[in-house]
Scaffold this active site. Structure first.
Site, PDB file in Angstrom:
ATOM      1  N   ALA A  37     -20.522  31.298  -5.987  1.00 51.31           N
ATOM      2  CA  ALA A  37     -20.637  31.638  -4.561  1.00 51.31           C
ATOM      3  C   ALA A  37     -19.306  32.199  -4.084  1.00 51.31           C
ATOM      4  CB  ALA A  37     -21.002  30.382  -3.779  1.00 51.31           C
ATOM      5  N   ASN A  38     -19.110  32.273  -2.782  1.00 55.70           N
ATOM      6  CA  ASN A  38     -17.831  32.724  -2.226  1.00 55.70           C
ATOM      7  C   ASN A  38     -17.569  32.000  -0.909  1.00 55.70           C
ATOM      8  OD1 ASN A  38     -18.972  34.370   0.030  1.00 55.70           O
ATOM      9  ND2 ASN A  38     -19.922  35.439  -1.697  1.00 55.70           N
ATOM     10  N   HIS A  39     -16.433  32.320  -0.279  1.00 58.49           N
ATOM     11  CA  HIS A  39     -15.994  31.532   0.880  1.00 58.49           C
ATOM     12  C   HIS A  39     -16.596  31.964   2.213  1.00 58.49           C
ATOM     13  CE1 HIS A  39     -13.105  29.338  -1.464  1.00 58.49           C
ATOM     14  NE2 HIS A  39     -12.527  30.463  -1.878  1.00 58.49           N
TER      15      HIS A  39
END
Ligand code: CTP
Length: 219
Positions: free
Chosen positions: A25-27
């Site tokens: 995923a990412n932030h």
């Protein structure tokens, strides 16, 4: 000003499962996309918000579709067509594993360093921009960059075939990902407009007013 028009907004990260217990995923917090959906709704649009996993609550009055991954985000967006406006604010994961493991991936030994094969996810913004007769009249993307923000964003505008791109620097020291503020460059076929640093809510309102002005010009 947007009454009678349909808007589609994507927001948040996507989670790409590796196995039943892990994902990449990412932030992205989803704040900017949710703020845009709310601002378009406030101007009278009928809004569908297609959201990846976030900590944010659905917005009353807005059609909310929760999806985990890029592939599901694409099919939810295609189902939401036709639309007059599309704003792709999601930070879609670029890759997913070629084959999701049905069981938890186990270490084979103490030294084992697993290698995973990734394939590219569909590009939702590019797909919406190239929908032929179903293409929304105004397609807007974001460009999340950590270097050469303006030139990278200009190439993205061309490559993806959208009408406008909002570029932002998402390097950790800017606090953009997850933060309350954004400093955006709005780029279209005519050039670049530098917006001051402002809250994500203010940026969403400014963008929505621009959208309303543009659609008024087109009629
Ligand atoms: N985007 C999308 N689907 C993808 C990747 C990106 O719809 N699979 C959209 C984003 O919502 C954003 C724009 O494309 O509106 C640019 O996303 P960004 O992450 O900045 O760029 P990438 O296309 O992922 O390119 P790169 O990772 O090479 O910077």
């Amino acid at each position: 000003p947007l009454s009678g028009l349909k808007a589609l907004v994507t927001a948040g990260p996507t989670h790409e499962a590796l196995d039943p217990v892990r994902y990449i995923a990412n932030h992205s917090s989803g704040k900017q996309g949710y703020a845009i959906a709310a601002a378009l709704y406030k101007l009278g649009a009928e809004v569908t918000l297609v959201s990846g996993p976030t900590q944010l609550k659905p917005i009353p009055g807005i059609q909310h579709v929760d999806i985990p991954s890029a592939q599901e985000m694409l099919s939810a967006c295609e189902q939401a067509l036709p639309a007059d406006i599309a704003v792709c604010a999601a930070a879609v994961a670029d890759w997913r594993v070629a084959e999701q493991s049905p069981e938890k991936i186990k270490k084979k030994s103490d030294q084992d360093v697993t290698t995973l094969n990734f394939i590219q996810n569909p590009d939702i913004l590019a797909t919406l921009s190239k929908q032929g007769p179903k293409r929304p009249g105004l397609v807007i993307g974001f460009a999340a960059e950590t270097e050469k923000v303006e030139s990278n964003a200009k190439s993205k505008l061309k490559r993806k075939g959208c009408d406008w791109i909002l570029a932002n620097d998402v390097s950790p020291d800017t606090g953009t990902f997850g933060g309350e503020n954004n400093t955006l460059l709005m780029i279209d076929g005519n050039g670049t407009d530098r917006w001051n640093k402002m809250t994500k809510d203010a940026a969403a309102e400014k963008l929505s007013r621009r959208i309303a002005d543009q659609l008024k010009l087109n009629t």
